[in-house]
Motif scaffolding. Structure first.
Motif, PDB file in Angstrom:
ATOM      1  N   ALA A  90       0.502  -1.215  -0.150  1.00  0.00           N
ATOM      2  CA  ALA A  90       0.101  -0.095  -0.082  1.00  0.00           C
ATOM      3  C   ALA A  90       0.974   1.213  -0.043  1.00  0.00           C
ATOM      4  O   ALA A  90       1.792   1.196   0.715  1.00  0.00           O
ATOM      5  CB  ALA A  90      -0.907  -0.103   1.074  1.00  0.00           C
ATOM      6  N   VAL A  91       0.383   2.219  -0.683  1.00  0.00           N
ATOM      7  CA  VAL A  91       1.285   3.603  -0.841  1.00  0.00           C
ATOM      8  C   VAL A  91       0.187   4.462  -0.703  1.00  0.00           C
ATOM      9  O   VAL A  91      -1.003   4.614  -1.347  1.00  0.00           O
ATOM     10  CB  VAL A  91       1.850   3.880  -2.117  1.00  0.00           C
ATOM     11  CG1 VAL A  91       2.452   5.094  -2.295  1.00  0.00           C
ATOM     12  CG2 VAL A  91       3.093   2.500  -2.145  1.00  0.00           C
ATOM     13  N   LYS A  92       0.367   5.580   0.146  1.00  0.00           N
ATOM     14  CA  LYS A  92      -0.512   6.669   0.326  1.00  0.00           C
ATOM     15  C   LYS A  92      -0.885   7.263  -0.823  1.00  0.00           C
ATOM     16  O   LYS A  92       0.248   7.572  -1.728  1.00  0.00           O
ATOM     17  CB  LYS A  92      -0.044   7.683   1.212  1.00  0.00           C
ATOM     18  CG  LYS A  92      -0.152   7.633   2.733  1.00  0.00           C
ATOM     19  CD  LYS A  92       0.410   8.659   3.374  1.00  0.00           C
ATOM     20  CE  LYS A  92      -0.385   9.903   3.533  1.00  0.00           C
ATOM     21  NZ  LYS A  92      -0.373  10.572   4.641  1.00  0.00           N
ATOM     22  N   ARG A  93      -2.021   7.807  -1.239  1.00  0.00           N
ATOM     23  CA  ARG A  93      -2.670   8.293  -2.447  1.00  0.00           C
ATOM     24  C   ARG A  93      -1.765   9.504  -2.767  1.00  0.00           C
ATOM     25  O   ARG A  93      -1.369   9.540  -4.028  1.00  0.00           O
ATOM     26  CB  ARG A  93      -4.036   8.812  -2.252  1.00  0.00           C
ATOM     27  CG  ARG A  93      -4.658   9.308  -3.553  1.00  0.00           C
ATOM     28  CD  ARG A  93      -6.020  10.051  -3.286  1.00  0.00           C
ATOM     29  NE  ARG A  93      -6.964   8.972  -3.017  1.00  0.00           N
ATOM     30  CZ  ARG A  93      -8.214   8.433  -3.792  1.00  0.00           C
ATOM     31  NH1 ARG A  93      -8.007   8.621  -5.009  1.00  0.00           N
ATOM     32  NH2 ARG A  93      -8.777   7.422  -3.398  1.00  0.00           N
ATOM     33  N   THR A  94      -1.297  10.187  -1.938  1.00  0.00           N
ATOM     34  CA  THR A  94      -0.699  11.658  -2.306  1.00  0.00           C
ATOM     35  C   THR A  94       0.695  11.367  -2.524  1.00  0.00           C
ATOM     36  O   THR A  94       1.524  12.066  -3.501  1.00  0.00           O
ATOM     37  CB  THR A  94      -0.610  12.384  -1.035  1.00  0.00           C
ATOM     38  OG1 THR A  94      -0.097  11.676  -0.149  1.00  0.00           O
ATOM     39  CG2 THR A  94      -1.901  12.874  -0.818  1.00  0.00           C
ATOM     40  N   GLU A  95       1.338  10.051  -2.367  1.00  0.00           N
ATOM     41  CA  GLU A  95       2.778   9.514  -2.750  1.00  0.00           C
ATOM     42  C   GLU A  95       2.932   8.389  -4.001  1.00  0.00           C
ATOM     43  O   GLU A  95       3.813   8.162  -4.180  1.00  0.00           O
ATOM     44  CB  GLU A  95       3.240   8.841  -1.411  1.00  0.00           C
ATOM     45  CG  GLU A  95       3.178   9.832  -0.238  1.00  0.00           C
ATOM     46  CD  GLU A  95       3.833  11.241  -0.374  1.00  0.00           C
ATOM     47  OE1 GLU A  95       5.031  11.171  -0.923  1.00  0.00           O
ATOM     48  OE2 GLU A  95       3.261  12.302   0.096  1.00  0.00           O
TER      49      GLU A  95
END
Length: 143
Positions: A73-78
């Protein structure tokens, strides 16, 4: 930015925060399905930005079928900054360090992530399937 083994309670909590944000809140996965009985036996990783804030997470574990890579998982903003690739490479390196080579590695890839895993020589197998109301492909490779 760096990816580290989440080998302390604080780092593991940071990994869990990312999974909560991405899977439970953004993708509406049931929290009881996201956080499961395998947390204790998995090796967890967290990606941190230059300020030490969590921006990504992953884990791997041994199963009766081989070694399963999961919970990427990766933060949406990143997203789109190479963090997913760093997580995959870190997990693959750790598997090699911990278990050596010659293993069946597999994962369940959400459709938008298939191309990422293909860069690491994973291949799709079989038809698309639904898991937690999200379409996936089974992907595999040999280490």
């Amino acid at each position: 930015m760096k990816v580290v083994l989440a080998n302390t309670e604080d780092l593991q909590q940071k990994a869990f925060e990312i999974r909560q944000e991405v899977f439970v809140i953004e993708q509406r996965v049931d929290r009881d399905e996201e956080f499961d009985e395998f947390e204790e036996v998995s090796r967890h990783f967290v990606a941190l930005d230059d300020a030490g804030r969590p921006i990504g997470a992953a884990r791997w574990r041994v199963t009766d079928k081989g070694i399963k890579l999961e919970r990427f998982a990766v933060k949406r903003t990143e997203r789109g900054k190479g963090i997913g690739g760093l997580l995959v490479q870190s997990v693959l390196d750790d598997i090699k360090d911990q278990k050596g080579s010659g293993h069946y590695l597999y994962l369940h890839a959400q459709l938008p992530a298939v191309a990422l895993y293909e860069k690491f020589d994973f291949q799709t197998q079989g038809e698309q399937f639904e898991e937690c109301n999200i379409m996936h492909y089974h992907m595999f490779k040999h280490s």
